[in-house]
Design an enzyme around this catalytic site. Structure first.
Site, PDB file in Angstrom:
ATOM      1  N   ASN A  59     -22.262  17.700 -37.113  1.00 54.90           N
ATOM      2  CA  ASN A  59     -23.148  16.538 -37.095  1.00 54.90           C
ATOM      3  C   ASN A  59     -24.537  16.997 -36.678  1.00 54.90           C
ATOM      4  OD1 ASN A  59     -21.389  13.975 -37.524  1.00 54.90           O
ATOM      5  ND2 ASN A  59     -20.202  15.243 -36.095  1.00 54.90           N
ATOM      6  N   GLU A  60     -25.362  17.281 -37.659  1.00 57.61           N
ATOM      7  CA  GLU A  60     -26.686  17.831 -37.429  1.00 57.61           C
ATOM      8  C   GLU A  60     -27.660  16.740 -36.973  1.00 57.61           C
ATOM      9  OE1 GLU A  60     -27.033  20.832 -37.256  1.00 57.61           O
ATOM     10  OE2 GLU A  60     -26.131  21.997 -38.871  1.00 57.61           O
ATOM     11  N   PRO A  61     -28.847  17.134 -36.475  1.00 60.97           N
ATOM     12  CA  PRO A  61     -29.851  16.143 -36.075  1.00 60.97           C
ATOM     13  C   PRO A  61     -30.082  15.101 -37.175  1.00 60.97           C
ATOM     14  CG  PRO A  61     -30.558  18.308 -35.393  1.00 60.97           C
ATOM     15  CD  PRO A  61     -29.300  18.511 -36.193  1.00 60.97           C
TER      16      PRO A  61
END
Length: 642
Positions: free
Chosen positions: A174-176
């Site tokens: 879950n990236e920025p």
């Protein structure tokens, strides 16, 4: 210093921020002295949960993570299964993520990782293993992700979720920018995430750009969450996650809203937390000399004053009044600390002959010392302490260099091909070199090299090292290529440290009987070789410490291209003139295969020689800002006591 260090086998959740020492914190966390202790405690919590569920005739639903952080946990669970009878028959697992596209047979797949480290060694039902599939057709991927979440829900949700954290603050992948309510889905990986994965893929170009990941919403539904963070590289993002505001730019901050989350940290990963970095801002603390040194460096940097200009008001205004009470006045403290830092500086790293050494970091006698410089890779010596190396040789000490590994996997194929073709041009009838050239040309992607190619790459690094040591001025007979077996796998993943490795190091120390040992204490190395090499030295010292000659042996730890000692940690600082800085640069340049397009660059795009010079310049500037002499550059060392 008020750091919680757990050594028990039960990790209990406690609300963060309810006590004075954690008032800046929004997520419960426990700090362990090292990652091994922390991992064993986490494994015990998982085992207790499994057993509790077994006793109630219930399934235990585990969410599992990959990467280097949980490996020791899986090793301990396997040990408990084999030695203590822990059964996994009632366990159902759901893995967080998988690269996309990714064949499960690939050594880089999380399917391969989980089976290698855990599933192949326990009695779990294969039908109870759930890992996102990296080969799902693109047009079926959306529904596949929905079904993955539904399957978790059908089991009643996750009883326990294990997490790591990336430098971007990602959990799972879950990236920025990830939404707090997101479910399992495909995602494009952040460039930083791909950089961090690049070493194991032998280059960022081989790292997939997409992945499948459980969403933030999926993770937050777990009844219990433990997040692991080990090492200096995680310290900044750990502080931001635990003490910062909730934001999609740091997805891990969403865990502040979870009612039963604990972060499991080692000392290095906790270093930026307010209660660790600046405990005097949190509450009362015991003022040791080390803590006082740390606080005064911090105060000088904050006020932009040198040590001798600090006033009582400066101390009082910044939470350090209790230090004044203990020491008497700013004047007394300032003089004491100024002298302490001044006495770390020496142009004689082997000790100054015929001089009073009571206020110098090294002994004057014996005048000529036997010295071993241990270098994990065949360039760490000159990158990390090239100026000090040069000084030791110039001042007449018997200097030995021990390259602990061949460094062969860090030589690119095109560099190896260049050398192979030169050999071919010199001897066109060399059938062996024809074979090597063919193997390099036919190699695809990130496949490991065979033995002959690795030998060539190792020879390239060896000859570069000899060129550098000859430039500095030590005879070839004093250069030792240990080729420790743990490293020689042909892949980024290494073997565990063994007695064979330790004995090789021990035998060299026993043969030379050194008065000084220099070793790499740079544990921020992105592929872990520095730590294993340091462990080999520490084990060897433990084995040898009862020998009489070890009474005269001092150990100095340097740090390399990845990290520097904090000013308050430095026990010896060796200044370099502008000319010596240039000599160090030239020595580094002899390692030509590592100069341009280096394979293990880490998260710093600068070349190693630039990193080294700028780091040494920064250390000198920090010393000067404390009111000490103004040098072109300083190399820093911390003494290790065994």
């Amino acid at each position: 210093m008020n750091i919680t260090t757990m050594t028990t086998t039960n990790i209990k959740y406690q609300p963060a921020g309810q006590f004075e020492d954690t008032r800046f914190e929004k997520i419960h966390n426990i700090v362990f002295s090292n990652s091994n202790i922390g991992s064993v405690c986490v494994a015990k919590e998982i085992a207790n949960l499994i057993i509790e569920k077994q006793n109630n005739n219930q399934l235990c639903i585990l969410g599992l993570a990959t990467g280097s952080s949980p490996i020791k946990i899986y090793e301990e669970l396997v040990r408990m299964h084999k030695e203590e009878g822990l059964s996994f028959e009632n366990v159902v697992t759901f893995n967080l993520d998988e690269y996309y596209p990714m064949d499960k047979k690939s050594v880089h797949s999380y399917y391969y990782f989980m089976h290698q480290h855990l599933f192949n060694h326990i009695d779990i039902n294969p039908n109870n293993i759930n890992i996102p599939c990296g080969t799902i057709p693109l047009d079926e991927l959306h529904q596949y992700c929905i079904d993955y979440d539904l399957k978790i829900k059908e089991y009643g949700g996750l009883d326990f979720q294990l997490l790591g954290i990336g430098r971007t603050g990602h959990i799972g992948f879950n990236e920025p920018g990830s939404h707090y309510n997101s479910g399992t889905r495909s995602i494009t990986l952040d460039h930083v995430t791909r950089e961090d994965a690049a070493p194991s893929f032998l280059g960022i170009d081989n790292v997939p750009k997409k992945a499948i990941t459980m969403g933030i919403g999926t993770v937050k539904k777990a009844k219990r969450i433990l997040l692991l963070a080990w090492g200096h590289n995680k310290a900044s993002i750990v502080k931001e996650t635990i003490e910062g505001e909730i934001t999609s730019e740091v997805p891990a901050t969403y865990l502040q809203e979870h009612p039963n989350t604990t972060f499991i940290l080692n000392d290095e990963a906790s270093q930026e937390l307010t209660r660790v970095k600046t405990p005097w801002l949190v509450g009362p603390c015991i003022w040791t000399e080390e803590l006082a040194s740390k606080a005064i460096v911090w105060l000088c940097q904050l006020t932009k004053k040198s040590i001798l200009k600090l006033t009582d008001k400066d101390y009082n205004d910044h939470g350090m009044s209790s230090l004044l009470v203990q020491e008497g006045s700013a004047y007394d403290i300032n003089i004491q600390m100024f002298n302490k830092f001044q006495h770390t500086i020496t142009g004689w790293p082997g000790g100054k002959p015929n001089a009073d050494d009571s206020s110098r970091p090294e002994r004057a006698n014996p005048v000529k010392k036997r010295v071993i410089i241990f270098s994990p890779h065949p360039d760490d010596d000159v990158i990390s302490m090239g100026g000090t190396f040069d000084r030791l040789v110039e001042q007449g000490h018997e200097v030995h260099v021990a390259y602990q590994t061949s460094g062969n996997i860090a030589v690119s194929d095109h560099e190896a091909l260049k050398y192979a073709e030169v050999i071919k041009d010199i001897n066109s009838n060399n059938s062996n070199i024809d074979s090597i050239i063919e193997k390099i040309n036919s190699k695809k992607g990130d496949l490991e090299d065979d033995l002959e190619v690795r030998k060539l790459k190792g020879l390239i690094r060896k000859r570069e090292s000899l060129a550098a040591t000859r430039f500095i001025g030590i005879p070839d007979k004093n250069v030792h290529f240990l080729n420790l077996p743990f490293y020689e796998t042909g892949t980024v993943k290494k073997k565990p440290l063994s007695d064979i490795d330790i004995n090789i190091v021990s035998n060299l120390i026993h043969t030379i009987k050194p008065h000084q040992i220099y070793a790499a204490g740079d544990l921020a190395d992105p592929h872990g070789t520095h730590k294993v090499c340091l462990d080999a030295i520490f084990e060897a010292l433990e084995n040898l410490k009862n020998n009489d000659y070890m009474d005269d042996c001092w150990v100095w730890l340097y740090r390399g291209a990845w990290h520097e000692w904090d000013i308050h940690q430095i026990d010896m600082a060796v200044p370099m003139s502008p000319d010596q800085v240039l000599r160090k640069r030239k020595a580094i340049f002899y390692h030509q295969s590592q100069k341009d397009g280096v394979m293990f660059q880490g998260n710093d795009a600068r070349e190693f020689w630039v990193r080294a010079e700028e780091r040494n310049n920064e250390t000198a500037t920090k010393y000067n800002n404390l009111g000490l002499a103004d040098y072109a550059a300083l190399e820093a060392f911390k003494r290790y006591y065994f």
